[in-house]
Write an enzyme that holds these catalytic residues in place. Structure first.
Site, short mmCIF file in Angstrom:
data_model
loop_
_atom_site.label_atom_id
_atom_site.label_comp_id
_atom_site.label_asym_id
_atom_site.label_seq_id
_atom_site.Cartn_x
_atom_site.Cartn_y
_atom_site.Cartn_z
N HIS A 131 20.99 15.51 20.72
CA HIS A 131 21.05 16.80 21.40
C HIS A 131 20.81 18.00 20.49
O HIS A 131 20.19 18.97 20.89
CB HIS A 131 22.42 16.97 22.09
N HIS A 154 33.15 17.15 22.89
CA HIS A 154 32.31 15.97 23.17
C HIS A 154 30.87 16.27 22.77
O HIS A 154 30.20 15.43 22.20
CB HIS A 154 32.40 15.59 24.65
N GLU A 206 25.28 12.91 17.93
CA GLU A 206 25.13 14.11 18.78
C GLU A 206 24.00 15.00 18.27
O GLU A 206 23.26 15.60 19.06
CB GLU A 206 26.46 14.87 18.82
#
Length: 279
Positions: free
Chosen positions: A144, A92, A140
Site C-alpha cells: 500500500h 492496521h 504494508e
C-alpha cells in the site's frame, strides 16, 4: 637505457591526461549519495514515472484495529498474540483505494524506519505470533505504501510511516470513547448509533465501524476505517469509498460493517488469554 629513452616520451605525453583524470570529481560516489538521499527522504512527485497513472487514487482508508477483538477476526485464533505493552487501538494500515500500476520495485529495509522503531512498535505492532512487527510494516509498505508514494509527503518509507503515526495521534479513538463513557466490557453491548455519534465529529460521517461474529454468534467490534482525501483531510467524495478495499490479512475472516439494529460488544484486552477476552 634505450628502453627508457623510448618510453619517456610516451609518459610525458600521457601524464597530462592522467593528471586530468585524477582531478575529476568522483561522480560514482556523488551519484550514489544522491540516490541514497532520494531513497531515504523521498523523491518529488513530479519525478515519479508515469505519475498520471501511478497516482490514480483519490481516497485513502486509515484503518485502526482493536486488539481486544483481533483474535476473533482470525480463522486460526491460536496465531494471535497481544504484547503486554499494548493497551490501545493500533494501526492496521493506510490504504489508497483503487490504486493501479503501483511501483513493485521499491524495497524497504529496517534502517529506513529505525528512528521510528519504538513508536511503531507501540502503535503498529504485529498481533500475529508468526510475524515480526517489521515484517508487518514491510508488507504494508510494499502493498500500500508504494501506492501512496506518488504524494510528496509520503514518497519514502520513512515519510509514509511518519504520516501514519501522525494520523494515529490525531485519531485518538480510545480517548474519545472514554470521554463519552464507552469503555470495553464483557457484559454491556453498544448500539452502532451511539458510537457513531461520538466518533463522527472527529472521523467524519463516512467512517465505518467493523465487526466480526464470534463463536457465540455475537457481533464484536474490531476495526474502524476512516476515509481520507488526497491531502489527508477527513472524508472523501469519491463514490463507493470502500470499493477496491484491500483484501483482509492472511488468516483473517472478513470483517463487515456492524449491523445498525444489532448491538455489538467492545471486548477488553486480555493479554494472558487473547483468544478468550471474556473467559
Amino acid at each position: 637505457m634505450e628502453m627508457w629513452s623510448s618510453v619517456l616520451p610516451l609518459l610525458v605525453a600521457v601524464s597530462p591526461a592522467l593528471l586530468l583524470l585524477l582531478q575529476l570529481p568522483d561522480y560514482t560516489t556523488t551519484q550514489k549519495e544522491g540516490l541514497w538521499q532520494d531513497y531515504k527522504h523521498g523523491r518529488h512527485g513530479s519525478e515519479l514515472p508515469d505519475k498520471k497513472h501511478f497516482c490514480s487514487w483519490k481516497c485513502l482508508l486509515f484503518t485502526l484495529q482493536w486488539p481486544g477483538a483481533f483474535c476473533q477476526s482470525l480463522d486460526e485464533e491460536s496465531l494471535c498474540t497481544i504484547p503486554p505493552t499494548i493497551n490501545n487501538w493500533t494501526i492496521h494500515g493506510l490504504w489508497p483505494l483503487k490504486a493501479w500500476r503501483c511501483c513493485t520495485c521499491w524495497p524497504m529495509f529496517e534502517s529506513d524506519v529505525q528512528e521510528l522503531d519504538a513508536e511503531l512498535k507501540e502503535h503498529w505492532p504485529s498481533l500475529l505470533n508468526t510475524q515480526r512487527s517489521f515484517n508487518f510494516w514491510k508488507q504494508e509498505w510494499e502493498k500500500h505504501g508504494v501506492c501512496a508514494a506518488c504524494v510528496e509527503g509520503m514518497n519514502s518509507p520513512l515519510r509514509y510511516f511518519q504520516i501514519c503515526l501522525k494520523l494515529r495521534r490525531q485519531f485518538d479513538i480510545q480517548r474519545l470513547l472514554e470521554d463519552a463513557g464507552i469503555t470495553p466490557s464483557c457484559e454491556r453491548p453498544y448500539k452502532l448509533v451511539e458510537v457513531h455519534e461520538v466518533l463522527a465529529p472527529h472521523l467524519g460521517d463516512k467512517h465505518e465501524i467493523q465487526c466480526v461474529t464470534d463463536e457465540k454468534d455475537r457481533e464484536v467490534w474490531f476495526q474502524v476505517k476512516i476515509p481520507l482525501s488526497h491531502n489527508l483531510t477527513v472524508g472523501c467524495d469519491h463514490h463507493n469509498v470502500t470499493a477496491g478495499d484491500p483484501a483482509p490479512p492472511r488468516n483473517s475472516s472478513h470483517g463487515h460493517p456492524c449491523p445498525p439494529q444489532v448491538p455489538f460488544y467492545y471486548f477488553p484486552i486480555n493479554h494472558q488469554d487473547p483468544q478468550r477476552p471474556c473467559g
